[in-house]
Design a protein around this motif. Structure first.
Motif, mmCIF file in Angstrom:
data_model
loop_
_atom_site.group_PDB
_atom_site.id
_atom_site.type_symbol
_atom_site.label_atom_id
_atom_site.label_comp_id
_atom_site.label_asym_id
_atom_site.label_seq_id
_atom_site.Cartn_x
_atom_site.Cartn_y
_atom_site.Cartn_z
ATOM 1 N N THR A 52 0.507 1.202 1.989
ATOM 2 C CA THR A 52 -0.188 -0.119 1.731
ATOM 3 C C THR A 52 -1.534 0.130 0.996
ATOM 4 N N ARG A 68 -1.504 -7.255 2.173
ATOM 5 C CA ARG A 68 -2.986 -7.585 1.657
ATOM 6 C C ARG A 68 -3.255 -8.554 2.160
ATOM 7 N N TRP A 95 -8.434 -1.657 1.041
ATOM 8 C CA TRP A 95 -7.153 -3.001 0.310
ATOM 9 C C TRP A 95 -8.141 -3.596 -0.268
#
Length: 95
Positions: A52, A68, A95
């Motif tokens: 991710t 997120r 992120w």
């Protein structure tokens, strides 16, 4: 050599507050030599191989947007602590 240059060489970073990927580390994906005022601290952060991770992509799925947002909400208190926290660097870089 100065103390700063010794630290940069030892940890393989180019300067204070400049994160670097560590693909050879067993668990953490990045390292940064954080400096705030006179304090200096080595911080390892980020999960190695996290799928991710990365900046928002064009056409990112709703699922990834939610992941997120969840990360940022879950770690908001630690992110707000600033450059001396791993959460701050993970938020900024991953992120």
């Amino acid at each position: 050599m100065s103390k700063s240059k010794d630290l940069f060489k030892r940890y393989g970073v180019s300067g204070f507050n400049k994160p670097k990927a560590t693909p050879g580390h067993s668990s953490k994906s990045h390292v940064v030599l954080a400096k705030s005022g006179d304090k200096v601290k080595l911080i390892r952060f980020g999960e190695q191989g996290a799928s991710t991770a990365g900046k928002p992509k064009q056409g990112e799925s709703d699922r990834m947007k939610k992941k997120r947002a969840s990360f940022k909400a879950r770690h908001a208190k630690n992110i707000s602590k600033g450059v001396m926290s791993a959460a701050y660097w993970a938020n900024k870089v991953k992120w």
